[in-house]
Design an enzyme around this catalytic site. Structure first.
Site, short mmCIF file in Angstrom:
data_model
loop_
_atom_site.label_atom_id
_atom_site.label_comp_id
_atom_site.label_asym_id
_atom_site.label_seq_id
_atom_site.Cartn_x
_atom_site.Cartn_y
_atom_site.Cartn_z
N LYS A 276 0.81 -1.22 0.00
CA LYS A 276 0.00 0.00 0.00
C LYS A 276 0.85 1.27 0.00
O LYS A 276 0.49 2.25 -0.65
CB LYS A 276 -0.98 0.00 1.18
CG LYS A 276 -1.95 -1.17 1.16
CD LYS A 276 -2.65 -1.38 -0.18
CE LYS A 276 -2.89 -2.85 -0.48
NZ LYS A 276 -3.34 -3.15 -1.85
N GLU B 280 -3.00 8.69 6.98
CA GLU B 280 -3.81 9.43 6.01
C GLU B 280 -4.82 10.29 6.76
O GLU B 280 -5.24 9.95 7.86
CB GLU B 280 -4.61 8.47 5.12
CG GLU B 280 -3.81 7.76 4.06
CD GLU B 280 -4.65 6.82 3.22
OE1 GLU B 280 -5.89 6.81 3.39
OE2 GLU B 280 -4.07 6.09 2.42
N HIS C 267 -16.66 -4.43 5.53
CA HIS C 267 -15.69 -4.56 4.44
C HIS C 267 -16.03 -5.64 3.43
O HIS C 267 -15.23 -5.97 2.56
CB HIS C 267 -14.27 -4.76 4.96
CG HIS C 267 -13.79 -3.64 5.82
ND1 HIS C 267 -13.61 -2.37 5.33
CD2 HIS C 267 -13.51 -3.57 7.14
CE1 HIS C 267 -13.22 -1.58 6.31
NE2 HIS C 267 -13.15 -2.28 7.42
N ARG D 196 -7.00 -8.01 -10.39
CA ARG D 196 -7.69 -9.24 -10.75
C ARG D 196 -9.03 -8.90 -11.42
O ARG D 196 -9.46 -7.75 -11.41
CB ARG D 196 -7.98 -10.04 -9.48
CG ARG D 196 -8.82 -9.23 -8.50
CD ARG D 196 -9.31 -9.99 -7.31
NE ARG D 196 -10.29 -9.22 -6.57
CZ ARG D 196 -10.02 -8.37 -5.60
NH1 ARG D 196 -8.76 -8.15 -5.23
NH2 ARG D 196 -10.99 -7.71 -4.99
C1 MV4 Z 1 -10.15 5.06 4.34
C2 MV4 Z 1 -11.39 5.50 4.79
C3 MV4 Z 1 -11.52 6.82 5.14
N1 MV4 Z 1 -10.45 7.64 5.06
N2 MV4 Z 1 -9.11 5.92 4.29
C4 MV4 Z 1 -11.22 0.42 4.08
C5 MV4 Z 1 -10.62 -0.65 3.26
C6 MV4 Z 1 -9.33 -0.12 2.82
N3 MV4 Z 1 -9.03 -0.57 1.50
C7 MV4 Z 1 -9.45 1.35 2.88
N4 MV4 Z 1 -10.60 1.63 3.69
C8 MV4 Z 1 -10.93 2.89 4.04
N5 MV4 Z 1 -9.93 3.79 3.97
C9 MV4 Z 1 -9.28 7.18 4.65
N6 MV4 Z 1 -8.23 7.98 4.59
C10 MV4 Z 1 -12.44 4.59 4.84
C11 MV4 Z 1 -12.20 3.26 4.49
C12 MV4 Z 1 -13.32 2.39 4.58
C13 MV4 Z 1 -13.90 1.80 3.45
C14 MV4 Z 1 -13.39 2.03 2.17
C15 MV4 Z 1 -13.96 1.45 1.07
C16 MV4 Z 1 -15.09 0.65 1.22
C17 MV4 Z 1 -15.61 0.41 2.46
C18 MV4 Z 1 -15.03 0.97 3.59
C19 MV4 Z 1 -15.58 0.73 4.84
C20 MV4 Z 1 -15.01 1.29 5.94
C21 MV4 Z 1 -13.88 2.11 5.81
#
Ligand code: MV4
Length: 515
Positions: free
Chosen positions: A125, A209, A244, A301
């Site tokens: 990441k 972040e 998630h 993918r």
């Molecule tokens: C975040 C966020 C809010 N702010 N980053 C969750 C999975 C991971 N791939 C990144 N995620 C998130 N990153 C910042 N800076 C909120 C999430 C997140 C989320 C993102 C995509 C789809 C569902 C989610 C559910 C909870 C939190």
């Protein structure tokens, strides 16, 4: 541009290194392309649909994934021994394993996906974030490097400004993430995030972040060929997630207009170019309330939700993957794609939505899929299938398409009225409830919406309605009776009771009548 597959070489036989609905989808794509198909299966999947549909099928080991679908070396050896010239990894399992892709390559077998180098770069990441910053792709404001100690991290958090998020450098999918709303919570969260990251990924590097409040999850489908061409096929809205796990996806996103689509598409193509991306991939973004979007990660993918993009673009993504893997340049219809109509995918899980989504294994006693205009069902099970606890509990994807969102919602209601799955619990009640939710109907979605509504008991009653209990009891009784009939005498000719008639009788039970 030179890359291993830039010379055209037709594939003759492809080994599908996966199971369930995606193995079925890929076997179908291979058949359509005139390529022979072989599948691997575990002892638990002997009766599965992929085994029935593929040209060849090989047992790869016992049920547990690490003794079957994750045996990379054995899978490559099998491919060699059966004369397969390509391997399709599907999603999950070995699909984002750079070592596996490298192993295929070393054996002279085409891995149907991006290069091992692109997979490993996108797997980290921090590295992918750094690459995207340098390529001018908007990323969430925050740090560029892992934070070596508490003092440095605290200082960085203050600079970014609370709320902030700590993420594992080797993470993804939400593991090892910590939201911190104020400075006093930072030291504890920092230590917790590091130890969780070490336990989950064997790497305790974390980075920071800015936290984006209630964003949407919008992702862009891209295709890259081996001649330097990369295109965007538009977005999918994936905000309806439960812890998630995606539950409902749609294309196009109700929040994306043509101008935003063009800008997100360009950013995604830039992102793909930055890693020399080939084959099908997905660039994930967070879309903030104010319309700003930020790169999150690249999924290297074919994704579960690829069919909604197929429905609104008319492009067969598995066919495109195969064509790219054979060294063909992208077809003309892949350029300048605009979505046409609308599509929604419902993931049907064998989970009990009335009991915290606990897995619901068992035998599918009766099964009737919806049909008719705008309906597509991708599944690996059929009536009589045994759903085990060994794998992902997703039974099927119900993909509904139409001219516009209102038509798709009407068809969704129709499809849900036709569908019948007895013997196990599924997430279908949740989808019926969504059709009565004003926010869902209006397309007002964000990544926290489903969890908030479920926790608040807003979508489903806390208790299962009595009629749904009756339907499970009825299925058990019908199964028992069928067993009695089988052991007593052969079914009288012409007197066979079809699953449809059975379910018609059960439909009466749902209405409260036992006649
Ligand atoms: C975040 C966020 C809010 N702010 N980053 C969750 C999975 C991971 N791939 C990144 N995620 C998130 N990153 C910042 N800076 C909120 C999430 C997140 C989320 C993102 C995509 C789809 C569902 C989610 C559910 C909870 C939190």
């Amino acid at each position: 541009m030179t890359s291993p597959n830039s010379t055209r070489k037709p594939l003759e036989k492809v080994l599908v290194a996966n199971r369930g609905e995606i193995a079925v989808r890929i076997v179908r794509g291979l058949r359509d392309a005139g390529i022979r198909s072989a599948v691997i299966y575990s002892e638990a999947d002997r009766q599965g649909l992929p085994v029935l549909l593929a040209d060849e099928a090989f047992c790869i080991g016992p049920a547990p994934s690490n003794e079957s679908y994750l045996r990379g070396e054995a899978i490559v050896d099998l491919a060699l021994s059966i004369g397969a010239d390509g391997v399709h990894p599907g999603y999950g399992f070995l699909s984002e394993n750079a070592d596996f892709a490298r192993r295929c390559q070393a054996a002279g077998i085409v891995f149907i996906g991006p290069s091992p180098d692109a997979i490993s770069k996108m797997g980290s990441k921090v590295e992918s974030r750094r690459l995207m910053m340098d390529a001018g792709v908007p990323v969430v404001p925050g740090g560029r490097d892992p934070l070596p100690d508490l003092a440095t991290a605290t200082e960085a958090a203050g600079q970014i400004g609370y709320p902030v998020m700590l993420k594992a450098a080797s993470g993804g999918g939400g593991k090892g993430m910590r939201l911190i709303r104020s400075a006093e919570d930072f030291p504890g969260a920092y230590r917790a995030a590091r130890s969780e990251a070490r336990a989950s990924f064997g790497d305790d590097d974390v980075y920071l972040e800015k936290y984006i409040e209630e964003p949407r999850h919008v992702e862009i489908q891209v295709l890259g060929d081996h001649h330097g061409n990369v295109v965007s096929l538009g977005e999918r809205e994936c905000s309806l997630q439960r812890r998630h796990q995606k539950v409902v996806e749609e294309a196009p996103s109700p929040a994306v207009d043509p101008d935003l689509r063009r800008r997100m598409g360009e950013a995604a193509v830039q992102a793909a170019r930055a890693v020399g991306y080939t084959n099908a991939g997905t660039v994930e973004f967070l879309l903030a309330e104010n319309g700003e979007f930020f790169f999150l990660e690249v999924n290297t993918r074919l994704q579960v939700e690829h069919p909604i993009t197929e429905r609104v673009t008319g492009i067969d993504l598995v066919a495109a993957q195969l064509s790219i893997a054979q060294g063909e340049p992208l077809a003309p219809e892949c350029y300048g794609v605009e979505p046409r109509g609308h599509a929604i995918e419902l993931r049907i899980y064998a989970e009990d939505p009335y009991r915290g989504f606990v897995p619901s294994p068992g035998r599918i006693e009766h099964l009737r899929w919806p049909e008719g205009p705008g309906i597509r069902v991708d599944t690996g099970v059929y009536e009589g299938s045994e759903v085990t606890i060994y794998y992902d509990p997703m039974l099927a994807k119900l993909i509904i398409s139409g001219a516009d969102r209102p038509q798709v919602l009407a068809r969704m209601a129709r499809a849900l009225s036709e569908i019948r799955i007895d013997g196990i619990r599924t997430t279908i009640p949740l989808y019926r409830a969504l059709l009565e939710d004003e926010d869902f109907l209006a397309g007002r979605l964000d990544i926290g919406m489903l969890d908030r509504k479920m926790d608040g008991g807003e979508l489903l009653p806390k208790e299962r309605p009595e009629e749904e209990d009756l339907s499970l009891i009825a299925a058990a009784l019908a199964h028992y009776e069928a067993g009695e009939r089988r052991s007593a005498r052969p079914a009288p000719s012409g007197g066979h009771r079809s699953g449809w008639r059975q379910s018609g009788r059960l439909a009466g039970v749902r209405g409260g009548s036992w006649s």
